[in-house]
Design a protein around this motif. Structure first.
Motif, PDB file in Angstrom:
ATOM      1  N   THR A  47      32.272 106.992 106.470  1.00 16.15           N
ATOM      2  CA  THR A  47      33.094 107.822 107.340  1.00 16.15           C
ATOM      3  C   THR A  47      33.262 109.196 106.680  1.00 16.15           C
ATOM      4  O   THR A  47      33.066 109.326 105.458  1.00 16.15           O
ATOM      5  CB  THR A  47      34.491 107.211 107.554  1.00 16.15           C
ATOM      6  N   PRO A  48      33.650 110.200 107.446  1.00 17.32           N
ATOM      7  CA  PRO A  48      33.888 111.509 106.827  1.00 17.32           C
ATOM      8  C   PRO A  48      34.910 111.441 105.679  1.00 17.32           C
ATOM      9  O   PRO A  48      34.705 112.058 104.630  1.00 17.32           O
ATOM     10  CB  PRO A  48      34.398 112.367 107.986  1.00 17.32           C
ATOM     11  N   LEU A  49      35.978 110.679 105.857  1.00 12.44           N
ATOM     12  CA  LEU A  49      36.990 110.587 104.796  1.00 12.44           C
ATOM     13  C   LEU A  49      36.459 109.872 103.556  1.00 12.44           C
ATOM     14  O   LEU A  49      36.818 110.233 102.427  1.00 12.44           O
ATOM     15  CB  LEU A  49      38.251 109.913 105.317  1.00 12.44           C
ATOM     16  N   GLU A  50      35.597 108.886 103.740  1.00 11.64           N
ATOM     17  CA  GLU A  50      34.980 108.222 102.585  1.00 11.64           C
ATOM     18  C   GLU A  50      34.059 109.192 101.849  1.00 11.64           C
ATOM     19  O   GLU A  50      34.049 109.230 100.608  1.00 11.64           O
ATOM     20  CB  GLU A  50      34.182 106.992 103.036  1.00 11.64           C
ATOM     21  N   ARG A  51      33.321 110.011 102.599  1.00  7.50           N
ATOM     22  CA  ARG A  51      32.443 111.004 101.966  1.00  7.50           C
ATOM     23  C   ARG A  51      33.248 112.044 101.204  1.00  7.50           C
ATOM     24  O   ARG A  51      32.873 112.445 100.096  1.00  7.50           O
ATOM     25  CB  ARG A  51      31.548 111.671 103.018  1.00  7.50           C
ATOM     26  N   VAL A  52      34.364 112.466 101.779  1.00  5.69           N
ATOM     27  CA  VAL A  52      35.255 113.406 101.083  1.00  5.69           C
ATOM     28  C   VAL A  52      35.732 112.806  99.772  1.00  5.69           C
ATOM     29  O   VAL A  52      35.714 113.471  98.733  1.00  5.69           O
ATOM     30  CB  VAL A  52      36.456 113.789 101.988  1.00  5.69           C
ATOM     31  N   GLU A  53      36.137 111.556  99.800  1.00  6.56           N
ATOM     32  CA  GLU A  53      36.638 110.901  98.589  1.00  6.56           C
ATOM     33  C   GLU A  53      35.547 110.789  97.517  1.00  6.56           C
ATOM     34  O   GLU A  53      35.802 111.013  96.338  1.00  6.56           O
ATOM     35  CB  GLU A  53      37.213 109.521  98.916  1.00  6.56           C
ATOM     36  N   ILE A  54      34.339 110.437  97.916  1.00  8.36           N
ATOM     37  CA  ILE A  54      33.223 110.354  96.958  1.00  8.36           C
ATOM     38  C   ILE A  54      33.016 111.716  96.295  1.00  8.36           C
ATOM     39  O   ILE A  54      32.894 111.808  95.069  1.00  8.36           O
ATOM     40  CB  ILE A  54      31.923 109.903  97.665  1.00  8.36           C
ATOM     41  N   ILE A  55      32.972 112.762  97.094  1.00 11.79           N
ATOM     42  CA  ILE A  55      32.743 114.109  96.549  1.00 11.79           C
ATOM     43  C   ILE A  55      33.908 114.522  95.648  1.00 11.79           C
ATOM     44  O   ILE A  55      33.690 115.070  94.562  1.00 11.79           O
ATOM     45  CB  ILE A  55      32.515 115.132  97.683  1.00 11.79           C
ATOM     46  N   ARG A  56      35.128 114.257  96.073  1.00 17.47           N
ATOM     47  CA  ARG A  56      36.291 114.601  95.237  1.00 17.47           C
ATOM     48  C   ARG A  56      36.239 113.906  93.885  1.00 17.47           C
ATOM     49  O   ARG A  56      36.551 114.507  92.859  1.00 17.47           O
ATOM     50  CB  ARG A  56      37.589 114.260  95.964  1.00 17.47           C
ATOM     51  N   ARG A  57      35.849 112.634  93.882  1.00 15.52           N
ATOM     52  CA  ARG A  57      35.759 111.908  92.608  1.00 15.52           C
ATOM     53  C   ARG A  57      34.674 112.502  91.718  1.00 15.52           C
ATOM     54  O   ARG A  57      34.867 112.655  90.505  1.00 15.52           O
ATOM     55  CB  ARG A  57      35.527 110.422  92.869  1.00 15.52           C
ATOM     56  N   ALA A  58      33.531 112.853  92.299  1.00 15.37           N
ATOM     57  CA  ALA A  58      32.449 113.455  91.515  1.00 15.37           C
ATOM     58  C   ALA A  58      32.861 114.821  90.960  1.00 15.37           C
ATOM     59  O   ALA A  58      32.613 115.129  89.788  1.00 15.37           O
ATOM     60  CB  ALA A  58      31.191 113.589  92.371  1.00 15.37           C
ATOM     61  N   VAL A  59      33.521 115.619  91.786  1.00 17.01           N
ATOM     62  CA  VAL A  59      33.984 116.951  91.369  1.00 17.01           C
ATOM     63  C   VAL A  59      35.034 116.826  90.263  1.00 17.01           C
ATOM     64  O   VAL A  59      35.000 117.569  89.277  1.00 17.01           O
ATOM     65  CB  VAL A  59      34.534 117.731  92.589  1.00 17.01           C
ATOM     66  N   ALA A  60      35.943 115.878  90.402  1.00 17.49           N
ATOM     67  CA  ALA A  60      36.982 115.670  89.390  1.00 17.49           C
ATOM     68  C   ALA A  60      36.370 115.239  88.061  1.00 17.49           C
ATOM     69  O   ALA A  60      36.773 115.726  86.999  1.00 17.49           O
ATOM     70  CB  ALA A  60      37.996 114.636  89.870  1.00 17.49           C
TER      71      ALA A  60
END
Length: 165
Positions: A47-60
């Motif tokens: 889902t878009p929110l799952e993709r956002v979370e994946i990217i946020r974790r990678a960026v963090a």
């Protein structure tokens, strides 16, 4: 300068992440904008929110303090107008990407605040990686850990194990 790196990122792979890291070194603020497109809902694994979370974790995990992640739907140029950005960043892997992205860059300049597009050439080691290939390999139980950030590996394991149940 505030730039937007738009895409579906389903899922985020090392080619995407390389563009994010490189853009973050050259621009003051990078917004990774995850496309929400209800007409393609059945085609996406995450889902878009799952993709956002994946990217946020990678960026963090990479400590990229000037990178934020958001979602958008509709025209990219309108979204950019809303957030006050006038520059799009796009990654290019091959000539076929260039032809498509060039057309979109020209179209985007016709709308909103006439955004400019900056192209970042894919690092050679990631030029063959696509989200479609990553999903295909992962669905058949292949190891994608050399192709995607750890946050994506974890998300793929969770998603694919829940699909199998």
């Amino acid at each position: 300068m505030h730039v937007v790196y738009p895409g579906s990122f389903d899922p985020l792979h090392n080619g995407h992440f390389d563009v994010i890291q490189r853009a973050s070194r050259h621009f003051a603020k990078v917004t990774v904008a995850v496309l929400e497109n209800p007409s393609k809902r059945g085609l996406w694994l995450f889902t878009p929110l799952e993709r956002v979370e994946i990217i946020r974790r990678a960026v963090a995990s990479a400590r990229l303090a000037n990178v934020e992640v958001d979602t958008f739907n509709g025209l990219l140029a309108e979204y950019m107008k809303q957030i006050g950005s006038r520059v799009i960043v796009k990654g290019l892997r091959a000539v076929s990407d260039y032809e498509n992205e060039l057309q979109m860059a020209h179209l985007n300049r016709q709308y909103g605040n006439h955004p400019e597009t900056f192209f970042i050439m894919a690092a050679t080691r990631w030029s063959f990686v696509s989200s479609t290939m990553v999903k295909e390999i992962a669905r058949y139980g292949g190891d994608v850990s050399k192709l995607v950030p750890p946050a994506t590996v974890e998300a793929l394991r969770e998603k694919l194990s829940s699909v199998e149940k």
